[in-house]
Scaffold this motif. Structure first.
Motif, PDB file in Angstrom:
ATOM      1  N   LEU A 223      16.056  28.526   0.775  1.00 10.93           N
ATOM      2  CA  LEU A 223      16.074  27.211   0.143  1.00 10.93           C
ATOM      3  C   LEU A 223      14.647  26.782  -0.175  1.00 10.93           C
ATOM      4  CD1 LEU A 223      18.726  25.269   2.285  1.00 10.93           C
ATOM      5  CD2 LEU A 223      19.029  26.350   0.065  1.00 10.93           C
ATOM      6  N   THR A 224      14.404  26.373  -1.379  1.00  4.58           N
ATOM      7  CA  THR A 224      13.050  25.973  -1.770  1.00  4.58           C
ATOM      8  C   THR A 224      12.628  24.687  -1.068  1.00  4.58           C
ATOM      9  OG1 THR A 224      14.005  24.859  -3.693  1.00  4.58           O
ATOM     10  CG2 THR A 224      13.142  27.079  -4.030  1.00  4.58           C
ATOM     11  N   ASP A 225      13.577  23.792  -0.811  1.00  5.13           N
ATOM     12  CA  ASP A 225      13.287  22.554  -0.088  1.00  5.13           C
ATOM     13  C   ASP A 225      14.214  22.476   1.119  1.00  5.13           C
ATOM     14  OD1 ASP A 225      12.544  20.097   0.791  1.00  5.13           O
ATOM     15  OD2 ASP A 225      13.324  18.968  -0.916  1.00  5.13           O
ATOM     16  N   ASN A 226      13.705  22.864   2.298  1.00  2.00           N
ATOM     17  CA  ASN A 226      14.571  22.894   3.477  1.00  2.00           C
ATOM     18  C   ASN A 226      14.985  21.510   3.978  1.00  2.00           C
ATOM     19  OD1 ASN A 226      12.277  21.984   4.868  1.00  2.00           O
ATOM     20  ND2 ASN A 226      11.738  24.041   5.577  1.00  2.00           N
ATOM     21  N   MET A 227      14.334  20.442   3.476  1.00  2.00           N
ATOM     22  CA  MET A 227      14.703  19.074   3.854  1.00  2.00           C
ATOM     23  C   MET A 227      16.154  18.776   3.485  1.00  2.00           C
ATOM     24  SD  MET A 227      12.549  16.721   5.177  1.00  2.00           S
ATOM     25  CE  MET A 227      10.808  16.380   5.437  1.00  2.00           C
ATOM     26  N   VAL A 228      16.651  19.403   2.428  1.00  2.00           N
ATOM     27  CA  VAL A 228      18.020  19.181   1.966  1.00  2.00           C
ATOM     28  C   VAL A 228      19.022  19.514   3.064  1.00  2.00           C
ATOM     29  CG1 VAL A 228      19.755  19.905   0.283  1.00  2.00           C
ATOM     30  CG2 VAL A 228      17.379  19.627  -0.419  1.00  2.00           C
ATOM     31  N   LEU A 229      18.718  20.505   3.867  1.00  2.00           N
ATOM     32  CA  LEU A 229      19.599  20.910   4.967  1.00  2.00           C
ATOM     33  C   LEU A 229      19.160  20.309   6.299  1.00  2.00           C
ATOM     34  CD1 LEU A 229      21.937  22.705   6.016  1.00  2.00           C
ATOM     35  CD2 LEU A 229      20.244  24.521   6.345  1.00  2.00           C
TER      36      LEU A 229
ATOM     37  N   ILE B 111      11.976  11.004  11.968  1.00  2.00           N
ATOM     38  CA  ILE B 111      10.662  11.224  12.586  1.00  2.00           C
ATOM     39  C   ILE B 111      10.543  12.639  13.152  1.00  2.00           C
ATOM     40  CG2 ILE B 111       9.167  10.525  14.504  1.00  2.00           C
ATOM     41  CD1 ILE B 111      10.154   7.659  14.020  1.00  2.00           C
ATOM     42  N   VAL B 112      11.615  13.128  13.756  1.00  2.00           N
ATOM     43  CA  VAL B 112      11.585  14.492  14.306  1.00  2.00           C
ATOM     44  C   VAL B 112      11.340  15.509  13.192  1.00  2.00           C
ATOM     45  CG1 VAL B 112      13.051  16.300  15.300  1.00  2.00           C
ATOM     46  CG2 VAL B 112      12.957  14.055  16.374  1.00  2.00           C
ATOM     47  N   VAL B 113      12.035  15.358  12.080  1.00  2.00           N
ATOM     48  CA  VAL B 113      11.868  16.289  10.950  1.00  2.00           C
ATOM     49  C   VAL B 113      10.443  16.210  10.397  1.00  2.00           C
ATOM     50  CG1 VAL B 113      12.598  16.814   8.600  1.00  2.00           C
ATOM     51  CG2 VAL B 113      14.303  16.280  10.338  1.00  2.00           C
ATOM     52  N   LEU B 114       9.902  14.997  10.276  1.00  2.00           N
ATOM     53  CA  LEU B 114       8.532  14.839   9.786  1.00  2.00           C
ATOM     54  C   LEU B 114       7.520  15.424  10.773  1.00  2.00           C
ATOM     55  CD1 LEU B 114       8.575  11.187   8.360  1.00  2.00           C
ATOM     56  CD2 LEU B 114       8.666  13.320   7.075  1.00  2.00           C
ATOM     57  N   ALA B 115       7.751  15.176  12.066  1.00  2.00           N
ATOM     58  CA  ALA B 115       6.787  15.600  13.087  1.00  2.00           C
ATOM     59  C   ALA B 115       6.711  17.107  13.249  1.00  2.00           C
ATOM     60  CB  ALA B 115       7.124  14.954  14.437  1.00  2.00           C
ATOM     61  N   MET B 116       7.739  17.833  12.793  1.00  2.00           N
ATOM     62  CA  MET B 116       7.702  19.294  12.892  1.00  2.00           C
ATOM     63  C   MET B 116       6.516  19.864  12.121  1.00  2.00           C
ATOM     64  SD  MET B 116      11.635  20.639  12.768  1.00  2.00           S
ATOM     65  CE  MET B 116      11.110  22.349  12.943  1.00  2.00           C
ATOM     66  N   ASN B 117       6.133  19.208  11.019  1.00  2.00           N
ATOM     67  CA  ASN B 117       4.973  19.671  10.254  1.00  2.00           C
ATOM     68  C   ASN B 117       3.669  19.479  11.011  1.00  2.00           C
ATOM     69  OD1 ASN B 117       6.194  20.569   7.831  1.00  2.00           O
ATOM     70  ND2 ASN B 117       6.467  18.452   7.170  1.00  2.00           N
ATOM     71  N   LEU B 118       3.654  18.474  11.901  1.00  2.00           N
ATOM     72  CA  LEU B 118       2.413  18.143  12.596  1.00  2.00           C
ATOM     73  C   LEU B 118       2.239  18.930  13.883  1.00  2.00           C
ATOM     74  CD1 LEU B 118      -0.108  16.321  12.690  1.00  2.00           C
ATOM     75  CD2 LEU B 118       1.280  14.619  13.904  1.00  2.00           C
ATOM     76  N   VAL B 119       3.228  18.893  14.765  1.00  2.00           N
ATOM     77  CA  VAL B 119       3.062  19.516  16.083  1.00  2.00           C
ATOM     78  C   VAL B 119       4.059  20.627  16.368  1.00  2.00           C
ATOM     79  CG1 VAL B 119       2.009  17.474  17.120  1.00  2.00           C
ATOM     80  CG2 VAL B 119       4.490  17.710  17.163  1.00  2.00           C
TER      81      VAL B 119
END
Length: 276
Positions: free
Chosen positions: A62-68, A193-201
């Protein structure tokens, strides 16, 4: 300082700083609620669910995994909060089951179906956020900014209702507040927030980003408002310092930020002991 200013001239570093500060701010607001509601471990469970969803998204290219990832994490958050308040499987047990199950399924999917050559690197990046914060695209940064603004605005707009539901849910029901609606709102915010924070930590260190600022602030302050403000300042400052050190030394971003959180928590804890 000159060297860091030089790094800031690169767009990917500016993106990392913007996203890191926003995620830290949102996580700190959420952390106060979760700690007071005795749901501080829910971030860890949801991060493993998000890891499983990312693994499946990777397998399907998937090009944008946020969709899932985002819908799956939101559904899991709603399930966990409902299970923790009135389900047959209580909060800690449901978190443990979902956490371990999603982690195992995600790793199995990546091993069996992944077409990438660097499986270990992909898993490490997802679990610990090794370099993902420094490879953000402009589109992901904009999405993070929009979602962060929504989370912060929601917290401010419904502050009184969230305060009531957090401290005494039974009293909130007695005063006519629709606690189910606000628990659902909290669940959605947690998932975002959990989905966003995966990019950070990374998925394994998200709980630290949520819990440390709230616990540190509670060592020194007593009122809900002062703890919330202190937690936000604590999280933003520690994340900024962690990013600064990580960029200069080339250390893993997530692990560096968490270590700064631990050091700052120790200072707050000592200050709290001295005040008592």
């Amino acid at each position: 300082m000159k060297e860091f200013s030089l790094y800031l001239s690169y767009p990917f570093v500016r993106y990392a700083v913007i996203v890191g500060i926003l995620i830290a701010l949102c996580s700190s607001l959420l952390g106060v609620i979760l700690v007071l509601k005795r749901f501080s471990f829910i971030g860890d469970g949801l991060s493993h669910v998000a890891f499983g969803a990312v693994s499946v998204a990777t397998v399907f290219n998937l090009t944008d995994n946020m969709v899932l990832v985002l819908p799956v994490t939101v559904i899991a958050a709603i399930f966990l909060l409902k299970g923790g308040t009135g389900g047959k499987i209580k909060g800690d047990a449901s978190i443990a089951m979902m956490s371990v199950g999603a982690l195992a399924l995600g790793y199995l999917a990546m091993n069996v179906f992944s077409s990438g050559a660097n499986l270990a690197g992909d898993v490490c990046t997802t679990l610990f956020g090794s370099t993902s914060i420094l490879t953000l695209t402009k589109e992901k940064v904009m999405l993070c900014i929009i979602l962060s603004i929504i989370v912060i605005a929601t917290f401010i707009l419904f502050y009184n209702k969230i305060f009531a539901v957090t401290f005494d849910e039974n009293f909130a029901v007695a005063t006519g507040i629709n606690t189910k609606k606000y628990n659902l709102l909290i669940a959605v915010i947690i998932a975002v927030i959990v989905v966003l924070a995966m990019n950070l930590v990374g998925s394994l260190l998200i709980s630290a980003l949520v819990v440390f600022p709230a616990l540190a602030s509670m060592c020194v302050f007593k009122s809900f408002l002062s703890v919330t403000i202190s937690s936000a300042v604590f999280s933003v400052v520690c994340t900024g310092i962690g990013l600064f050190i990580s960029v200069l030394l080339g250390s893993p971003v997530g692990a560096t930020i968490v270590c700064i959180d631990i050091l700052a928590f120790s200072i707050f804890y000592l200050i709290g002991r001295m005040k008592r």
